[in-house]
Design a protein around this motif. Structure first.
Motif, PDB file in Angstrom:
ATOM      1  N   PHE A  71      -3.403  11.171   6.328  1.00 49.50           N
ATOM      2  CA  PHE A  71      -2.121  11.442   5.676  1.00 49.50           C
ATOM      3  C   PHE A  71      -1.283  10.175   5.491  1.00 49.50           C
ATOM      4  CE2 PHE A  71      -3.397  15.730   6.739  1.00 49.50           C
ATOM      5  CZ  PHE A  71      -3.041  16.407   5.571  1.00 49.50           C
ATOM      6  N   LEU A  72      -1.538   9.159   6.314  1.00 45.78           N
ATOM      7  CA  LEU A  72      -0.894   7.865   6.077  1.00 45.78           C
ATOM      8  C   LEU A  72      -1.433   7.268   4.785  1.00 45.78           C
ATOM      9  CD1 LEU A  72       1.027   5.680   7.109  1.00 45.78           C
ATOM     10  CD2 LEU A  72      -0.884   4.696   8.394  1.00 45.78           C
ATOM     11  N   ASP A  73      -2.747   7.414   4.571  1.00 46.91           N
ATOM     12  CA  ASP A  73      -3.362   6.959   3.315  1.00 46.91           C
ATOM     13  C   ASP A  73      -2.777   7.706   2.116  1.00 46.91           C
ATOM     14  OD1 ASP A  73      -4.993   5.058   4.434  1.00 46.91           O
ATOM     15  OD2 ASP A  73      -6.840   5.825   3.529  1.00 46.91           O
ATOM     16  N   VAL A  74      -2.577   9.006   2.291  1.00 45.82           N
ATOM     17  CA  VAL A  74      -2.002   9.823   1.212  1.00 45.82           C
ATOM     18  C   VAL A  74      -0.609   9.301   0.864  1.00 45.82           C
ATOM     19  CG1 VAL A  74      -1.118  12.119   0.621  1.00 45.82           C
ATOM     20  CG2 VAL A  74      -3.346  11.889   1.732  1.00 45.82           C
ATOM     21  N   TRP A  75       0.182   9.003   1.886  1.00 45.76           N
ATOM     22  CA  TRP A  75       1.540   8.486   1.672  1.00 45.76           C
ATOM     23  C   TRP A  75       1.505   7.174   0.887  1.00 45.76           C
ATOM     24  CZ3 TRP A  75       6.426   9.839   1.676  1.00 45.76           C
ATOM     25  CH2 TRP A  75       7.422   8.872   1.788  1.00 45.76           C
ATOM     26  N   ARG A  76       0.513   6.326   1.224  1.00 46.45           N
ATOM     27  CA  ARG A  76       0.425   5.012   0.586  1.00 46.45           C
ATOM     28  C   ARG A  76      -0.195   5.056  -0.811  1.00 46.45           C
ATOM     29  NH1 ARG A  76      -2.227   2.076   5.877  1.00 46.45           N
ATOM     30  NH2 ARG A  76      -0.321   1.578   7.003  1.00 46.45           N
ATOM     31  N   THR A  77      -1.106   6.011  -1.031  1.00 45.72           N
ATOM     32  CA  THR A  77      -1.904   5.973  -2.266  1.00 45.72           C
ATOM     33  C   THR A  77      -1.745   7.204  -3.157  1.00 45.72           C
ATOM     34  OG1 THR A  77      -3.857   6.995  -1.222  1.00 45.72           O
ATOM     35  CG2 THR A  77      -3.666   4.602  -1.054  1.00 45.72           C
ATOM     36  N   ALA A  78      -0.702   7.977  -2.943  1.00 46.32           N
ATOM     37  CA  ALA A  78      -0.505   9.198  -3.730  1.00 46.32           C
ATOM     38  C   ALA A  78      -0.538   8.933  -5.230  1.00 46.32           C
ATOM     39  CB  ALA A  78       0.812   9.861  -3.333  1.00 46.32           C
ATOM     40  N   ALA A  79      -0.027   7.787  -5.640  1.00 45.87           N
ATOM     41  CA  ALA A  79       0.037   7.454  -7.076  1.00 45.87           C
ATOM     42  C   ALA A  79      -1.357   7.265  -7.670  1.00 45.87           C
ATOM     43  CB  ALA A  79       0.865   6.191  -7.282  1.00 45.87           C
TER      44      ALA A  79
END
Length: 203
Positions: A71-79
């Protein structure tokens, strides 16, 4: 006091609106720094991701850590989400990569992952399985004895209800390979269940 009530009401309204939003819309909000959207996406999917990862790494502490990383990855790479698959499929793809990386890093330990699986298998005899309290426990034990590739297919299709197409996207293999692995996984699972004293099991 009235200002605090108004702020709380606005916050509740914002959360309620986010909960009614699709995963794709949530990701768009997250890409803009939307913390409420991130909270809602996490609460919507964290249990599914945790169960998926736990079946791969078989370590609750590691699984919890990996879920946080996902979910940290999701926060960083959502775009970067392009909408080619469902958001849940994208999340499990990230989770699978993280889990496999963690397992590879763990191989420097004295005992390798495959050896651990073999030891667990020897201890879990059919007689021990029969003593389990219910059929689902026997099923879990038998699934654990499948090869990693076959266990992964069963995990995705049955436990996470992914289609053949989605399972292929998560693992990164053709649909034909998913179907082949599915066939052999089910065949092997049926034999393991029979050995554990279960002639048939509901899907």
């Amino acid at each position: 006091m009235s200002n605090v009530i108004a702020i709380n009401a606005a916050a509740k309204k914002s959360i309620a609106a986010a909960r009614a939003t699709s995963d794709e819309m949530l990701l768009q909000d997250i890409a803009k720094g939307g913390r409420t959207a991130m909270h809602v996406l996490y609460s919507r999917h964290n249990v599914r991701v945790y169960r998926f990862v736990l079946r791969m790494v078989r370590d609750t502490t590691m699984a919890e850590d990996l879920v946080s990383q996902v979910f940290l990855d999701v926060w960083r790479t959502a775009a970067q989400f392009e909408g080619r698959s469902q958001v849940s499929t994208w999340l499990l793809s990230i989770a699978r990569f993280k889990a496999l990386t963690a397992l590879r890093q763990r191989k420097h330990e004295d005992i390798e992952q495959e050896d651990v699986l073999e030891i667990a298998d020897e201890a879990d005899t059919p007689e021990a399985s029969l003593d389990r309290s219910n059929t689902s426990a026997i099923l879990r034990a038998c699934v654990a004895k499948l090869s990693p590739a076959h266990r992964e297919i069963i995990n995705l299709v049955y436990y996470h209800e992914k289609s053949v197409e989605e399972a292929g996207a998560i693992i990164g293999i053709p649909q034909s390979t998913v179907k082949t692995r599915m066939f052999y996984a089910r065949k092997q699972l049926a034999e393991l269940l029979k050995g554990a004293g279960v002639d048939s099991i509901a899907a």
